[in-house]
Design an enzyme around this catalytic site. Structure first.
Site, PDB file in Angstrom:
ATOM      1  N   HIS A  79       0.796  -1.230   0.000  1.00  0.00           N
ATOM      2  CA  HIS A  79       0.000   0.000   0.000  1.00  0.00           C
ATOM      3  C   HIS A  79       0.825   1.276   0.000  1.00  0.00           C
ATOM      4  O   HIS A  79       0.267   2.366   0.100  1.00  0.00           O
ATOM      5  CB  HIS A  79      -0.918   0.050   1.214  1.00  0.00           C
ATOM      6  CG  HIS A  79      -1.990  -0.982   1.213  1.00  0.00           C
ATOM      7  ND1 HIS A  79      -3.249  -0.756   0.696  1.00  0.00           N
ATOM      8  CD2 HIS A  79      -1.991  -2.260   1.649  1.00  0.00           C
ATOM      9  CE1 HIS A  79      -3.981  -1.848   0.843  1.00  0.00           C
ATOM     10  NE2 HIS A  79      -3.233  -2.778   1.414  1.00  0.00           N
ATOM     11  N   LYS A 134      -7.677  14.070   4.761  1.00  0.00           N
ATOM     12  CA  LYS A 134      -6.922  12.812   4.692  1.00  0.00           C
ATOM     13  C   LYS A 134      -5.879  12.844   5.802  1.00  0.00           C
ATOM     14  O   LYS A 134      -5.701  13.881   6.433  1.00  0.00           O
ATOM     15  CB  LYS A 134      -6.235  12.624   3.337  1.00  0.00           C
ATOM     16  CG  LYS A 134      -5.477  13.875   2.844  1.00  0.00           C
ATOM     17  CD  LYS A 134      -4.889  13.704   1.452  1.00  0.00           C
ATOM     18  CE  LYS A 134      -5.859  13.891   0.333  1.00  0.00           C
ATOM     19  NZ  LYS A 134      -6.248  12.678  -0.348  1.00  0.00           N
ATOM     20  N   ARG A 135      -5.186  11.709   6.070  1.00  0.00           N
ATOM     21  CA  ARG A 135      -4.095  11.733   7.046  1.00  0.00           C
ATOM     22  C   ARG A 135      -3.165  12.908   6.746  1.00  0.00           C
ATOM     23  O   ARG A 135      -2.974  13.258   5.590  1.00  0.00           O
ATOM     24  CB  ARG A 135      -3.261  10.447   6.956  1.00  0.00           C
ATOM     25  CG  ARG A 135      -3.730   9.295   7.773  1.00  0.00           C
ATOM     26  CD  ARG A 135      -2.707   8.161   7.739  1.00  0.00           C
ATOM     27  NE  ARG A 135      -2.487   7.647   6.403  1.00  0.00           N
ATOM     28  CZ  ARG A 135      -1.283   7.516   5.832  1.00  0.00           C
ATOM     29  NH1 ARG A 135      -0.175   7.883   6.462  1.00  0.00           N
ATOM     30  NH2 ARG A 135      -1.166   7.017   4.613  1.00  0.00           N
ATOM     31  N   LYS A 153       1.414  14.206   1.102  1.00  0.00           N
ATOM     32  CA  LYS A 153       0.067  14.575   0.677  1.00  0.00           C
ATOM     33  C   LYS A 153      -0.060  16.091   0.473  1.00  0.00           C
ATOM     34  O   LYS A 153      -1.046  16.574  -0.068  1.00  0.00           O
ATOM     35  CB  LYS A 153      -0.957  14.089   1.691  1.00  0.00           C
ATOM     36  CG  LYS A 153      -1.016  12.554   1.778  1.00  0.00           C
ATOM     37  CD  LYS A 153      -1.983  12.090   2.851  1.00  0.00           C
ATOM     38  CE  LYS A 153      -2.008  10.585   3.058  1.00  0.00           C
ATOM     39  NZ  LYS A 153      -2.739   9.838   2.016  1.00  0.00           N
ATOM     40  N   THR A 162      -8.227   6.837  -1.910  1.00  0.00           N
ATOM     41  CA  THR A 162      -9.600   6.362  -2.060  1.00  0.00           C
ATOM     42  C   THR A 162     -10.574   7.506  -1.794  1.00  0.00           C
ATOM     43  O   THR A 162     -11.710   7.468  -2.275  1.00  0.00           O
ATOM     44  CB  THR A 162      -9.902   5.176  -1.121  1.00  0.00           C
ATOM     45  OG1 THR A 162      -9.375   5.488   0.177  1.00  0.00           O
ATOM     46  CG2 THR A 162      -9.266   3.897  -1.630  1.00  0.00           C
ATOM     47  N   LYS A 215     -14.315   8.786  -3.541  1.00  0.00           N
ATOM     48  CA  LYS A 215     -15.533   9.136  -2.793  1.00  0.00           C
ATOM     49  C   LYS A 215     -16.043  10.520  -3.215  1.00  0.00           C
ATOM     50  O   LYS A 215     -17.250  10.742  -3.365  1.00  0.00           O
ATOM     51  CB  LYS A 215     -15.258   9.101  -1.281  1.00  0.00           C
ATOM     52  CG  LYS A 215     -14.918   7.704  -0.781  1.00  0.00           C
ATOM     53  CD  LYS A 215     -14.269   7.681   0.603  1.00  0.00           C
ATOM     54  CE  LYS A 215     -13.616   6.306   0.837  1.00  0.00           C
ATOM     55  NZ  LYS A 215     -12.684   6.301   1.978  1.00  0.00           N
TER      56      LYS A 215
END
Ligand code: 26V
Length: 752
Positions: free
Chosen positions: A310, A491-492, A497, A598, A602
């Site tokens: 992952h 998100k985290r 990111k 993901t 969504k």
């Protein structure tokens, strides 16, 4: 008995006289009873999905939907002056995950049961989950997440297994949660725990004695592993989980009278990232105890196990010192050494392929790859990077094992439950076939030029924004304008990111507004996410965002045009509220670093338009919707990988070369922000951006600002934007986790 009568009989009073908490208990009981009546999925071969995380989200609403009771319950409660939404609010969300990996596991369980495939999850019952995030003085604080208080779907069983930890025997107890498929049968999520856990040893937030295994083993998910005791505790947790799993599997197979030599005919084990990797030597050990020689046992296990990768981030590819493993699981050491020796013999000691390296560290992913029949990445680009870069030596020796399984999400939760109005509209337009075959959503394209439908889409988005604005007013006491553009980045928290890049854009926009360059419409930037407690830079980014929130929202000149909100304790429940209200979905990771994502799926499903890099599943989103319906910017993954390989990215070059970058970065330590926040933290962040910037924020900052400007301008062309929304929804069918699970089953598990 009608559902209404059932409810009244459980309540022992009229519905209108019951408190929400009483209604919650009664609804939960109804779900339990219905679930008891539906059969468990049957078959001769079963998959065990072993994972350190299962981010299940609240269960009541989702279970009512899958049982086909949601609408009726909703109506009954409404008729009696109550609301199912308030009843659902009573439930505490199981805090058993961190981010995408854990939520993926939960979506997969939903799809496995819905597709009527035999498959159970196996994980741990962490008493305090990851942690609960609180903001104090514009900083993240961590406290225990007391999700076990109150009633839930997890039930204690009388099944226990002996687990050897550092030479002592502990007894793992199994807790079970039903996984009810949509209009289907059920499977089980098994969560293991110790009876002796002592919650009272936690103090000062999330501190506790890391050496007292009997009392601490399952207190938290991912306890801090920055020291030796923390790393040992992670190993204790992982072995406790997989030993319980392996014993459960062997026990069931023996009970069924199956020949353990043919275990692969009856069982598939999916290893979710490296946390459950020790299931390989543990299964081999148990087979050896049944009289099967090691070589044969290793071959059997090799045919049973499959490994999913992952992430390519080195920090997450676990390597445990051999002597730590020797301390916690001495009985596994000869097996791990044996597996390493076999690799040594087979591949002439090639160090790239050894399980144990020169520094005596055990590479869990390498053990997985040697002893799994399948190795998969989670999006097309990610799998290519694994094959051609990160795991290349293994691809060279096992090319047939590598395969891609692009991630997916369950539409039952992330559309039917979270966005009932859009669900109804879609039902009205194309019927309900999409609920079990999501490819039907493409039929929505028929309405591409239908003004009436497009207007309804816009209306639903507006109402979802109003709902979110009300929620944020209630929780954070911030006023949001539902007519503003909702730009969402949840998100985290992680440097790759690049939440810091969005924060720099906020600064850029703020300075523009102060200089009189006003946007055509106000913009609301919504952040949410937890930082790992020991991850300083991620906490500094949260601090910057919260300082900007304070500064901008209280500046009467600016707050008419720009607002910033960071949502506290972002979790699945909040995701379900935020995602349907989003206009622009921020997916701006440094290309090559986000394995899939993901959240991106969504948002798309709920009619948001993606602003993102060509990374992870964004690439597949772009291929599906076309360039007119997504905003892609920034360097490609090949360029980024090239920069790393040649060490040729120097953030200071970008800082000194561009005035506008310079000004934005310097604003982090401006007098105004330092007056609000902690100058040391802000300085550290600015310094890092100029002198290190490992995830190349400044590299893409200018192209990001340009792309965002284009998106904001296009938003004003309402007719066009509504069509973009429609196309995104219509093309999202590919990202149903039902599709992903069918692929896992066809290519890897072969369940019958
Ligand atoms: C993260 C962390 C950070 C906190 C401390 C310990 C720790 C341990 C594990 C991880 C998880 C890294 C793996 C992960 O979550 N990967 C995500 O998996 C998603 C599902 O495949 C994928 O969509 C995301 O791109 C990927 O980041």
């Amino acid at each position: 008995m009608t559902l209404q009568e059932e409810l009244v009989s459980l309540l022992h009073k009229e519905i209108k006289d019951a408190a929400d908490s009483e209604l919650y208990e009664a609804c939960l009981e109804i779900v339990r009873q219905r679930s008891e009546q539906i059969p468990t999925v049957q078959g001769t071969k079963k998959v065990y999905y072993i994972s350190a995380e299962f981010l299940t989200g609240k269960q009541l609403g989702k279970n009512l939907i899958n049982l086909g009771l949601f609408d009726e319950m909703d109506r009954i409660l409404k008729d009696n002056g109550k609301s199912l939404e308030s009843v659902e609010a009573i439930e505490k969300e199981p805090s058993l995950g961190n981010g995408g990996l854990g939520r993926l596991a939960a979506c997969f369980l939903d799809s496995i049961a819905t597709l009527n495939l035999p498959g159970d999850g196996i994980g741990l019952r962490y008493h305090y989950g990851l942690f609960k995030q609180q903001f104090i003085d514009h900083k993240q604080h961590e406290i225990p997440d007391e999700w076990l208080d109150g009633s839930n779907m997890v039930r204690k069983t009388d099944i226990t297994f002996p687990v050897q930890l550092a030479g002592k025997t502990y007894h793992s107890r199994m807790y079970d949660m039903d996984v009810i498929g949509y209009k289907g049968n059920k499977n089980t999520l098994h969560l293991f725990d110790l009876d002796t856990i002592d919650e009272s040893i936690v103090h000062d937030g999330i501190q506790f004695d890391k050496t007292n295994i009997e009392k601490n083993l399952t207190l938290f998910l991912y306890p801090d592993d920055s020291d030796r005791d923390g790393q040992l505790l992670r190993i204790y947790q992982q072995y406790f989980m997989v030993s319980s799993a392996a014993q459960l599997i062997i026990h069931k197979e023996k009970e069924a009278g199956h020949d353990l030599h043919r275990l692969d005919q009856y069982v598939a084990v999916q290893i979710n990232d490296t946390h459950p990797s020790m299931v390989i030597p543990e299964l081999i050990r148990l087979l050896m105890m049944e009289g099967i020689p090691m070589k044969r046992a290793a071959d059997i296990v090799n045919n049973v196990c499959a490994y999913t990768n992952h992430t390519i981030l080195a920090e997450a590819l676990e390597k445990w010192p051999l002597d730590y493993l020797g301390e916690v699981v001495p009985h596994l050491l000869p097996i791990i050494e044996g597996l390493d020796y076999a690799a040594y013999c087979a591949f002439s000691g090639n160090p790239d392929l050894m399980i144990i390296d020169e520094q005596n560290r055990v590479h869990m992913a390498k053990m997985d790859m040697h002893y799994s029949r399948s190795i998969n990445g989670v999006a097309a680009l990610h799998t290519e990077i694994l094959k051609n870069q990160e795991l290349k030596p293994f691809y060279n020796i096992y090319p047939q094992r590598f395969n891609n399984k692009t991630n997916g999400i369950t539409f039952r939760r992330f559309l039917m439950h979270s966005n009932p109005q859009l669900t109804n509209l879609i039902d009205m337009l194309i019927g309900e076939g999409w609920k079990t075959d999501a490819s039907h959503l493409e039929e929505l394209l028929r309405y591409y030029n239908d003004e009436n439908v497009l207007e309804q889409l816009e209306n639903i988005k507006y109402q979802n924004k109003v709902r979110l604005a009300n929620f944020i007013k209630e929780k954070e006491n911030i006023d949001l304008d539902p007519n503003s553009v909702f730009d969402v980045h949840v998100k985290r928290m992680h440097e790759y990111k690049r939440q810091q890049m969005n924060a720099l854009w906020v600064i850029y926009k703020y300075m523009q507004i102060k200089n009189g360059a006003l946007p055509p419409r106000p913009i609301t930037v919504i952040f949410g996410g937890k930082a790992a407690p020991a991850y300083k830079m991620a906490k500094n980014v949260i601090h910057l965002i919260l300082c900007l929130q304070e500064l901008i929202n209280n500046d009467p000149e600016a707050n008419k045009y720009l607002k910033v909100v960071m949502i506290q304790n972002y979790n699945v429940d909040k995701a379900e509220k935020v995602i349907p209200a989003c206009d622009i979905s921020e997916q701006i990771s440094l290309a090559s670093k986000e394995a899939s994502g993901t959240g991106n799926m969504k948002f798309m499903l709920n009619g948001a338009v993606t602003l993102g890099t060509a990374d992870g599943a964004n690439v597949e989103i772009r291929n599906l919707v076309g360039n007119d319906n997504i905003y892609v910017f920034g360097r490609s993954s090949d360029e980024v990988i090239g920069l790393y390989n040649t060490s040729s990215y120097h953030s200071s070059d970008f800082y000194y070369r561009s005035n506008s970058i310079h000004n934005c970065v310097d604003f982090i330590t401006s007098e105004q922000l330092c007056a609000i926040g902690d100058p040391a933290m802000l300085n550290e962040l600015r310094d890092n951006l100029i002198n290190k910037d490992w995830f190349m924020t400044l590299l893409d900052l200018e192209s990001y600002c340009a792309a965002k400007e284009t998106a904001l301008m296009d938003y004003e062309n309402r007719a066009w934007w509504k069509r973009k929304m429609l196309v995104n929804i219509a093309k999202s069918g590919f990202f149903s986790s039902d599709r992903t699970i069918k692929e896992y089953n066809n290519d890897i598990w072969h369940l019958r």
